[in-house]
Enzyme design. Sequence first.
Site, PDB file in Angstrom:
ATOM      1  CB  CYS A 164     -24.646-104.728  52.603  1.00  0.00           C
ATOM      2  SG  CYS A 164     -23.137-103.863  52.126  1.00  0.00           S
ATOM      3  CG  HIS A 304     -30.093-101.909  51.483  1.00  0.00           C
ATOM      4  ND1 HIS A 304     -29.305-102.423  52.496  1.00  0.00           N
ATOM      5  CD2 HIS A 304     -29.259-101.732  50.426  1.00  0.00           C
ATOM      6  CE1 HIS A 304     -28.057-102.554  52.074  1.00  0.00           C
ATOM      7  NE2 HIS A 304     -28.004-102.134  50.811  1.00  0.00           N
ATOM      8  CD  GLU A 315     -34.990-100.833  50.118  1.00  0.00           C
ATOM      9  OE1 GLU A 315     -35.256-101.444  51.182  1.00  0.00           O
ATOM     10  OE2 GLU A 315     -34.006-100.064  49.996  1.00  0.00           O
ATOM     11  CE  LYS A 336     -27.741 -99.593  54.978  1.00  0.00           C
ATOM     12  NZ  LYS A 336     -29.079-100.238  55.115  1.00  0.00           N
ATOM     13  CG  HIS A 341     -24.086 -99.273  54.022  1.00  0.00           C
ATOM     14  ND1 HIS A 341     -24.460-100.353  54.789  1.00  0.00           N
ATOM     15  CD2 HIS A 341     -24.231 -99.670  52.726  1.00  0.00           C
ATOM     16  CE1 HIS A 341     -24.802-101.351  53.998  1.00  0.00           C
ATOM     17  NE2 HIS A 341     -24.677-100.959  52.745  1.00  0.00           N
ATOM     18  CG  PHE A 402     -21.352-105.151  46.620  1.00  0.00           C
ATOM     19  CD1 PHE A 402     -22.379-104.258  46.389  1.00  0.00           C
ATOM     20  CD2 PHE A 402     -20.071-104.637  46.810  1.00  0.00           C
ATOM     21  CE1 PHE A 402     -22.156-102.890  46.340  1.00  0.00           C
ATOM     22  CE2 PHE A 402     -19.827-103.271  46.763  1.00  0.00           C
ATOM     23  CZ  PHE A 402     -20.871-102.392  46.525  1.00  0.00           C
TER      24      PHE A 402
END
Length: 414
Positions: A164, A304, A315, A336, A341, A402
């Site tokens: 991502c 994010h 975060e 998002k 996403h 990831f």
Amino acid sequence: MELKRVVVTGLGSINPLGNTMAESWEKIKAGESGCGLITQFDASKFKTHFACEVKNYDPNQYFEKKDARKLDRFVQFALIASREAVKDANIPDSVDKNEIGVIWSSGIGGLITLYDEISSYATGGEFANFSPFFIPKLISNIAAGQISIENGFRGPNFGIVSACASSTNALIDAFNYIRMGKATIVVSGGSEATINPSGIGGFNSMKALSTNNEEYQSASRPFCKTRDGFVMGEGGAAIILEEYEHAKARGAKIYAEMVGGGMSGDAYHITATHPEGLGATLCMERALKDAGMTPDDIDYINVHGTSTPVGDIPELLAIQRVFGDAAYKANISSTKSMTGHLLGAAGAMEAAICVKSINDGIVPPTVHHKEADPAIDPKLNLTLHTAQKREIRATLSNTFGFGGHNASVIFKKI
């Protein structure tokens, strides 16, 4: 080496909120949701029945029928977004196409093609065959190649894969190639199309997706105590980066200047972010250092913020660690909550949103927030519910993938 300045001269997108950047931005400012029940396949076998799909999409409106069959959906989105961005940049024919590169990304690539071809083979009997376009349709780098072929761009050309964080890494590479004098213009961005049985089933099995089928339109709710996973999105976003003096000399419209990028690895877990946000801390610190800026220079942080129980808080902790008191002066939001996403396309989409926010002086909202999470500092301005107007001198955008891949980019007003 004296590094060259890099500016944004074109934007393009197709995503769950709109099939152009202009349409998308209007809906983002209004806080609209791009979520709906899945239409591309029967999702009733899965725990999640909804996603943020691109709406009213007919590939035959963009491609000849025979050409559309040769292109995976993620490549179609790449071509559509890049066409809009190239047109927006108004690049004249006199520009040397040997100096125009394409650095594109996708976290997964042609997952729809992979699923369809293997399913067809498995059920096809004795004479089952694979399409000759099977491999060229599914490989992640093919989007960069197709954009290059369509436009005749012969500069640096390759694909980036870092889950991502992919399209943020693509932007950083494009930025560095231009400022080091290895390209004059780069078409950069990302695209993704994974709303199919293997995409939804795979993310469901690892408990990453929201399963809030009762409130699906508001299921993407970053920072909310009731968040239960991310909402799958799809689409593409393109940004034209150009050497500043070149853009100025040709009288190009300049949206903003890209001034820094930072990258890091969590070195922690294959899917989970570091619980203390150590990797996020590093990439933000490195982006600020690269830009020659301090936290006080940043007015808006596009996080994010995926709406997962384990991802959102680290975060914010990292932002507080890096920004100190300046964290309370900046606006923070997760778009998002509206787009879902977009996986490998998320970074480019959110970077484009940051550029538009600088131009319009509008911070897009975090929508669908219902209940405060006691683990989140209430003094942080998460821009809940509605957009906020303010002068935006500079923005920072985060993406994490990831494997522990982290990337941050900074744009500023010019």
